[in-house]
Design an enzyme around this catalytic site. Sequence first.
Site, mmCIF file in Angstrom:
data_model
loop_
_atom_site.group_PDB
_atom_site.id
_atom_site.type_symbol
_atom_site.label_atom_id
_atom_site.label_comp_id
_atom_site.label_asym_id
_atom_site.label_seq_id
_atom_site.Cartn_x
_atom_site.Cartn_y
_atom_site.Cartn_z
ATOM 1 N N ALA A 82 -1.471 -4.143 -10.513
ATOM 2 C CA ALA A 82 -0.687 -4.712 -11.621
ATOM 3 C C ALA A 82 0.137 -5.914 -11.181
ATOM 4 O O ALA A 82 0.908 -5.827 -10.223
ATOM 5 C CB ALA A 82 0.245 -3.654 -12.205
ATOM 6 N N ALA A 133 -0.079 -10.902 -3.255
ATOM 7 C CA ALA A 133 -0.468 -12.196 -3.828
ATOM 8 C C ALA A 133 0.217 -13.344 -3.094
ATOM 9 O O ALA A 133 -0.414 -14.370 -2.809
ATOM 10 C CB ALA A 133 -0.136 -12.232 -5.322
ATOM 11 N N GLY A 167 4.571 -4.474 -4.739
ATOM 12 C CA GLY A 167 3.478 -4.528 -3.772
ATOM 13 C C GLY A 167 2.464 -5.608 -4.095
ATOM 14 O O GLY A 167 2.011 -6.347 -3.221
ATOM 15 N N CYS A 168 2.107 -5.718 -5.368
ATOM 16 C CA CYS A 168 1.110 -6.710 -5.776
ATOM 17 C C CYS A 168 1.658 -8.129 -5.631
ATOM 18 O O CYS A 168 0.917 -9.051 -5.289
ATOM 19 C CB CYS A 168 0.656 -6.438 -7.205
ATOM 20 S SG CYS A 168 -0.212 -4.851 -7.353
ATOM 21 N N THR A 169 2.947 -8.295 -5.862
ATOM 22 C CA THR A 169 3.570 -9.604 -5.675
ATOM 23 C C THR A 169 3.551 -9.972 -4.197
ATOM 24 O O THR A 169 3.193 -11.102 -3.835
ATOM 25 C CB THR A 169 5.008 -9.614 -6.225
ATOM 26 O OG1 THR A 169 4.948 -9.335 -7.638
ATOM 27 C CG2 THR A 169 5.687 -10.950 -5.997
#
Length: 164
Positions: free
Chosen positions: A47, A57, A52-54
Site C-alpha cells: 500500500a 519506494a 514500510g512501502c514509503t
Amino acid sequence: MSTAAPSTARLSVGDQAPSFTLNDAHGKSVSLSDYLGKKTIVYFYPAASTPGCTKQACDFRDSIESLMGHGYQVLGISPDAVAKLEKFTTNQELNFPLLSDEDHAVAESYGAWGEKKNYGRTYEGLIRSTIVVDEEGKVQVAQYNVRATGHVAKLRRDLGIDPK
C-alpha cells in the site's frame, strides 16, 4: 485493467515473466513488453503511503541512478488506485513508474498475492516481492516475503551492484 492470468504459483529463475498492462500513476498504460531488451526490477508492495512501502519506494528512488547505470529499470506495483499512486509519487518525488493492480491479477500471476498472517489473523493480501526480469523477459531473480527496510541494498548486493 490487467491482461495477466491469475495464478498463485511463485515464479522461479528461468520462468517466462507473465505479461501485463497496467495504468501508471498518471493513467498511462504501461506493459512489461515495453521493457523487452532491458533488465527490469518489478517489485510488489502492499500500500502506497504506508511507512514500510514509503521506505522501500524511497530506497528505490535514491538508488535509481545506480540501478539504471547498471542497465536496470524499476516498476512498482500495488493494488492502489491510480489517484493514490499519483499522490504517493508526487509526495515522495518518485522517479520511476508505479502501476495500479486494483484487481491484483498481476500480483497473482507473479505469485505475489496469497495468504498472509498478521497479529494472529490470516487473510489474503499482497506479499511484498521482487522479481527481476532479464532482457528476454525471463525471471533472473525471484524474491518473496522481502522486508521493506534494507531490501534495496540486499537486492543491489544480489545483483552485484555495490550499495552506495
